[in-house]
Design a protein around this motif. Structure first.
Motif, PDB file in Angstrom:
ATOM      1  N   MET A   1       0.822  -1.194   0.000  1.00 65.11           N
ATOM      2  CA  MET A   1       0.000   0.000   0.000  1.00 65.11           C
ATOM      3  C   MET A   1       0.867   1.260   0.000  1.00 65.11           C
ATOM      4  SD  MET A   1      -3.206  -0.595  -0.161  1.00 65.11           S
ATOM      5  CE  MET A   1      -3.975  -2.200  -0.438  1.00 65.11           C
ATOM      6  N   ASP A   2       0.505   2.217  -0.843  1.00 69.79           N
ATOM      7  CA  ASP A   2       1.272   3.457  -0.921  1.00 69.79           C
ATOM      8  C   ASP A   2       0.973   4.389   0.251  1.00 69.79           C
ATOM      9  OD1 ASP A   2       2.358   2.569  -3.251  1.00 69.79           O
ATOM     10  OD2 ASP A   2       1.032   3.715  -4.558  1.00 69.79           O
ATOM     11  N   ALA A   3      -0.321   4.494   0.620  1.00 71.03           N
ATOM     12  CA  ALA A   3      -0.724   5.439   1.655  1.00 71.03           C
ATOM     13  C   ALA A   3      -1.700   4.778   2.628  1.00 71.03           C
ATOM     14  CB  ALA A   3      -1.366   6.675   1.026  1.00 71.03           C
ATOM     15  N   ILE A   4      -1.599   5.164   3.881  1.00 70.87           N
ATOM     16  CA  ILE A   4      -2.461   4.610   4.919  1.00 70.87           C
ATOM     17  C   ILE A   4      -3.038   5.763   5.728  1.00 70.87           C
ATOM     18  CG2 ILE A   4      -2.594   3.084   6.921  1.00 70.87           C
ATOM     19  CD1 ILE A   4      -0.049   1.685   5.826  1.00 70.87           C
ATOM     20  N   TYR A   5      -4.356   5.767   5.852  1.00 68.24           N
ATOM     21  CA  TYR A   5      -5.064   6.778   6.632  1.00 68.24           C
ATOM     22  C   TYR A   5      -5.530   6.151   7.936  1.00 68.24           C
ATOM     23  CZ  TYR A   5      -5.120   9.555   2.370  1.00 68.24           C
ATOM     24  OH  TYR A   5      -4.739  10.262   1.246  1.00 68.24           O
ATOM     25  N   PHE A   6      -5.214   6.778   9.046  1.00 70.61           N
ATOM     26  CA  PHE A   6      -5.635   6.298  10.363  1.00 70.61           C
ATOM     27  C   PHE A   6      -6.722   7.206  10.938  1.00 70.61           C
ATOM     28  CE2 PHE A   6      -1.557   4.142  10.227  1.00 70.61           C
ATOM     29  CZ  PHE A   6      -1.728   3.007  11.023  1.00 70.61           C
ATOM     30  N   ASP A   7      -7.777   6.589  11.427  1.00 73.67           N
ATOM     31  CA  ASP A   7      -8.721   7.306  12.264  1.00 73.67           C
ATOM     32  C   ASP A   7      -7.988   7.696  13.549  1.00 73.67           C
ATOM     33  OD1 ASP A   7     -11.242   8.181  13.312  1.00 73.67           O
ATOM     34  OD2 ASP A   7     -11.382   6.294  14.411  1.00 73.67           O
ATOM     35  N   ARG A 101       3.326   6.065   3.268  1.00 72.45           N
ATOM     36  CA  ARG A 101       2.920   7.427   3.588  1.00 72.45           C
ATOM     37  C   ARG A 101       1.743   7.348   4.552  1.00 72.45           C
ATOM     38  NH1 ARG A 101       1.530  10.584  -1.710  1.00 72.45           N
ATOM     39  NH2 ARG A 101       1.622  12.375  -0.274  1.00 72.45           N
ATOM     40  N   LEU A 102       1.847   8.022   5.682  1.00 75.24           N
ATOM     41  CA  LEU A 102       0.815   7.934   6.703  1.00 75.24           C
ATOM     42  C   LEU A 102       0.106   9.271   6.890  1.00 75.24           C
ATOM     43  CD1 LEU A 102       2.626   5.877   9.517  1.00 75.24           C
ATOM     44  CD2 LEU A 102       1.450   5.047   7.464  1.00 75.24           C
ATOM     45  N   PHE A 103      -1.223   9.174   7.084  1.00 77.35           N
ATOM     46  CA  PHE A 103      -2.065  10.348   7.301  1.00 77.35           C
ATOM     47  C   PHE A 103      -3.077  10.040   8.390  1.00 77.35           C
ATOM     48  CE2 PHE A 103      -0.826  10.143   2.834  1.00 77.35           C
ATOM     49  CZ  PHE A 103      -0.286  11.403   2.612  1.00 77.35           C
ATOM     50  N   VAL A 104      -3.602  11.085   8.998  1.00 76.91           N
ATOM     51  CA  VAL A 104      -4.728  10.949   9.919  1.00 76.91           C
ATOM     52  C   VAL A 104      -5.976  11.449   9.206  1.00 76.91           C
ATOM     53  CG1 VAL A 104      -5.741  11.708  12.108  1.00 76.91           C
ATOM     54  CG2 VAL A 104      -3.282  11.248  11.963  1.00 76.91           C
ATOM     55  N   ALA A 148      -9.308  14.164   1.211  1.00 71.81           N
ATOM     56  CA  ALA A 148      -7.928  13.791   1.553  1.00 71.81           C
ATOM     57  C   ALA A 148      -7.224  13.117   0.383  1.00 71.81           C
ATOM     58  CB  ALA A 148      -7.935  12.877   2.771  1.00 71.81           C
ATOM     59  N   LEU A 149      -7.931  12.268  -0.329  1.00 70.24           N
ATOM     60  CA  LEU A 149      -7.334  11.582  -1.479  1.00 70.24           C
ATOM     61  C   LEU A 149      -6.935  12.574  -2.569  1.00 70.24           C
ATOM     62  CD1 LEU A 149      -9.738   8.519  -1.660  1.00 70.24           C
ATOM     63  CD2 LEU A 149      -7.284   8.406  -1.185  1.00 70.24           C
ATOM     64  N   LYS A 150      -7.776  13.564  -2.795  1.00 67.11           N
ATOM     65  CA  LYS A 150      -7.455  14.585  -3.796  1.00 67.11           C
ATOM     66  C   LYS A 150      -6.256  15.418  -3.355  1.00 67.11           C
ATOM     67  CE  LYS A 150     -12.124  15.104  -5.715  1.00 67.11           C
ATOM     68  NZ  LYS A 150     -13.323  15.980  -5.797  1.00 67.11           N
ATOM     69  N   GLU A 151      -6.224  15.757  -2.080  1.00 67.91           N
ATOM     70  CA  GLU A 151      -5.144  16.594  -1.556  1.00 67.91           C
ATOM     71  C   GLU A 151      -3.786  15.896  -1.611  1.00 67.91           C
ATOM     72  OE1 GLU A 151      -5.114  19.932   0.212  1.00 67.91           O
ATOM     73  OE2 GLU A 151      -6.654  19.989  -1.348  1.00 67.91           O
ATOM     74  N   THR A 152      -3.795  14.576  -1.445  1.00 63.42           N
ATOM     75  CA  THR A 152      -2.538  13.829  -1.371  1.00 63.42           C
ATOM     76  C   THR A 152      -2.173  13.154  -2.691  1.00 63.42           C
ATOM     77  OG1 THR A 152      -3.785  11.967  -0.435  1.00 63.42           O
ATOM     78  CG2 THR A 152      -2.686  13.432   1.103  1.00 63.42           C
ATOM     79  N   SER A 153      -3.086  13.222  -3.673  1.00 69.38           N
ATOM     80  CA  SER A 153      -2.829  12.671  -5.011  1.00 69.38           C
ATOM     81  C   SER A 153      -2.381  11.214  -4.976  1.00 69.38           C
ATOM     82  CB  SER A 153      -1.773  13.522  -5.742  1.00 69.38           C
ATOM     83  OG  SER A 153      -2.200  14.844  -5.876  1.00 69.38           O
ATOM     84  N   PRO A 156      -6.606   5.551  -4.864  1.00 65.67           N
ATOM     85  CA  PRO A 156      -7.414   4.891  -3.836  1.00 65.67           C
ATOM     86  C   PRO A 156      -7.214   3.376  -3.789  1.00 65.67           C
ATOM     87  CG  PRO A 156      -8.735   6.503  -5.004  1.00 65.67           C
ATOM     88  CD  PRO A 156      -7.431   6.400  -5.743  1.00 65.67           C
ATOM     89  N   ALA A 157      -6.936   2.783  -4.933  1.00 63.88           N
ATOM     90  CA  ALA A 157      -6.759   1.331  -4.991  1.00 63.88           C
ATOM     91  C   ALA A 157      -5.495   0.882  -4.254  1.00 63.88           C
ATOM     92  CB  ALA A 157      -6.708   0.859  -6.435  1.00 63.88           C
ATOM     93  N   LYS A 158      -4.596   1.825  -3.989  1.00 59.69           N
ATOM     94  CA  LYS A 158      -3.353   1.497  -3.275  1.00 59.69           C
ATOM     95  C   LYS A 158      -3.324   2.168  -1.899  1.00 59.69           C
ATOM     96  CE  LYS A 158      -0.685   1.046  -7.565  1.00 59.69           C
ATOM     97  NZ  LYS A 158       0.478   1.557  -8.340  1.00 59.69           N
ATOM     98  N   THR A 159      -4.536   2.342  -1.335  1.00 54.49           N
ATOM     99  CA  THR A 159      -4.674   3.104  -0.099  1.00 54.49           C
ATOM    100  C   THR A 159      -5.526   2.342   0.909  1.00 54.49           C
ATOM    101  OG1 THR A 159      -4.562   5.143  -1.390  1.00 54.49           O
ATOM    102  CG2 THR A 159      -5.392   5.330   0.838  1.00 54.49           C
ATOM    103  N   LEU A 160      -5.181   2.464   2.177  1.00 50.94           N
ATOM    104  CA  LEU A 160      -5.929   1.826   3.262  1.00 50.94           C
ATOM    105  C   LEU A 160      -6.523   2.873   4.199  1.00 50.94           C
ATOM    106  CD1 LEU A 160      -3.598  -1.040   4.556  1.00 50.94           C
ATOM    107  CD2 LEU A 160      -5.837  -1.334   3.497  1.00 50.94           C
ATOM    108  N   MET A 161      -7.680   2.544   4.764  1.00 49.47           N
ATOM    109  CA  MET A 161      -8.254   3.304   5.863  1.00 49.47           C
ATOM    110  C   MET A 161      -8.319   2.371   7.058  1.00 49.47           C
ATOM    111  SD  MET A 161      -9.579   6.119   7.044  1.00 49.47           S
ATOM    112  CE  MET A 161      -9.874   6.216   8.819  1.00 49.47           C
ATOM    113  N   ILE A 162      -7.755   2.785   8.186  1.00 48.35           N
ATOM    114  CA  ILE A 162      -7.763   1.970   9.398  1.00 48.35           C
ATOM    115  C   ILE A 162      -8.579   2.696  10.460  1.00 48.35           C
ATOM    116  CG2 ILE A 162      -6.355   0.934  11.219  1.00 48.35           C
ATOM    117  CD1 ILE A 162      -4.061   0.759   9.197  1.00 48.35           C
TER     118      ILE A 162
END
Length: 212
Positions: A1-7, A101-104, A148-153, A156-162
Motif C-alpha cells: 500500500m502506498d498510503a495509509i489513513y488512520f482514524d 505514507r501515513l495520514f490521519v 484527503a485523497l485529492k489533496e494527497t494525489s 485509492p486502490a493502493k490506499t488503506l483506511m484503518i
C-alpha cells in the motif's frame, strides 16, 4: 500500500474520558433530563459529534448549542483526557520505516486533532492530519476521505483506511479504498464486517500483518 489513513479516536488514541465527560458537561448545561454514564456514551466516540447530540437530545433543536458547550470543556480539558494505545507508536514507526505514507483522517475538528497529535508526540509519523471544519464541513468520513485523497494525489486502490467504527469502513468503500477494522476501539466485529472491513485486527500490532 502506498498510503495509509488512520482514524484518531478509538484507533490511535483512547479518548473515552475526554469525550464522554464533555458530552455530560454539555447536557448538564442544557438541563437535560437524564445524563448518561460514560459507558452509555461510548457509541458517541467516532461518529460526527453533532449527529450524536441530535440523537441524545431527540432532535436538532439544541444540537448546535450542545456542540458549542461540548467544545467549551473539550478545548481546554477534554482534549488531554486521552491516551495513545499501547503499541501504536511502534506500529507507526515500523510503517514509516517500510516507506508507507501515513495520514490521519478523523471526523473530529482538525484544530483539535492537530493539538492531540502534537501533544502525544505523533506528528513525526504523519505527513498531514485531515479533519472536519468547526462548522461540520467534512465531518462525514466519505466526504473527508474524498477530500484527503485529492489533496494527497494517491491512488485509492493502493490506499488503506484503518479505523474502529463503521463510518471508517463505509468511507473507505465509498472512495474505492480498502478498510481495516480494529477491535481495541469502540466498534464491534459485526459492525466493522457489515460495513465492509477487509481485515479485522484485535490489537495494534496485528495491523502490521495485514499490510503489504
Amino acid at each position: 500500500m502506498d498510503a495509509i489513513y488512520f482514524d484518531l479516536d478509538g484507533t490511535l488514541t483512547d479518548p473515552k474520558l475526554g469525550i464522554t465527560r464533555s458530552i455530560q458537561y454539555a447536557l448538564q448545561k442544557l438541563d437535560h433530563h437524564t445524563i448518561p454514564t460514560a459507558d452509555e456514551l461510548t457509541w458517541c466516540i467516532g461518529p460526527p459529534l453533532r449527529a450524536s447530540f441530535v440523537q441524545l437530545l431527540g432532535g436538532d433543536h439544541a444540537a448546535d448549542r450542545a456542540v458549542a458547550l461540548y467544545r467549551e470543556r473539550f478545548s481546554d480539558i477534554g482534549l488531554y483526557e486521552n491516551g495513545v494505545y499501547d503499541g501504536i507508536s511502534e506500529v507507526l514507526t515500523s510503517l514509516c520505516a517500510s516507506g508507507h505514507r501515513l495520514f490521519v483522517a478523523t471526523s473530529k475538528a482538525h484544530v483539535f486533532a492537530d493539538r492531540i497529535i502534537d501533544h502525544f508526540g505523533l506528528r513525526s509519523h504523519f505527513e498531514r492530519v485531515f479533519g472536519a471544519e468547526l462548522d461540520g464541513t467534512r465531518a462525514d468520513k466519505s466526504h473527508l476521505l474524498e477530500y484527503a485523497l485529492k489533496e494527497t494525489s494517491v491512488d485509492p486502490a493502493k490506499t488503506l483506511m484503518i479505523g474502529d467504527r463503521s463510518h471508517d469502513m463505509v468511507g473507505a468503500k465509498n472512495n474505492g479504498m480498502k478498510g481495516i477494522g480494529v477491535l481495541y476501539g469502540y466498534g464491534s466485529r459485526d459492525e466493522l464486517l457489515e460495513a465492509g472491513a477487509h481485515h479485522i485486527c484485535a490489537t495494534p500490532g496485528a495491523i502490521l500483518g495485514c499490510i503489504t
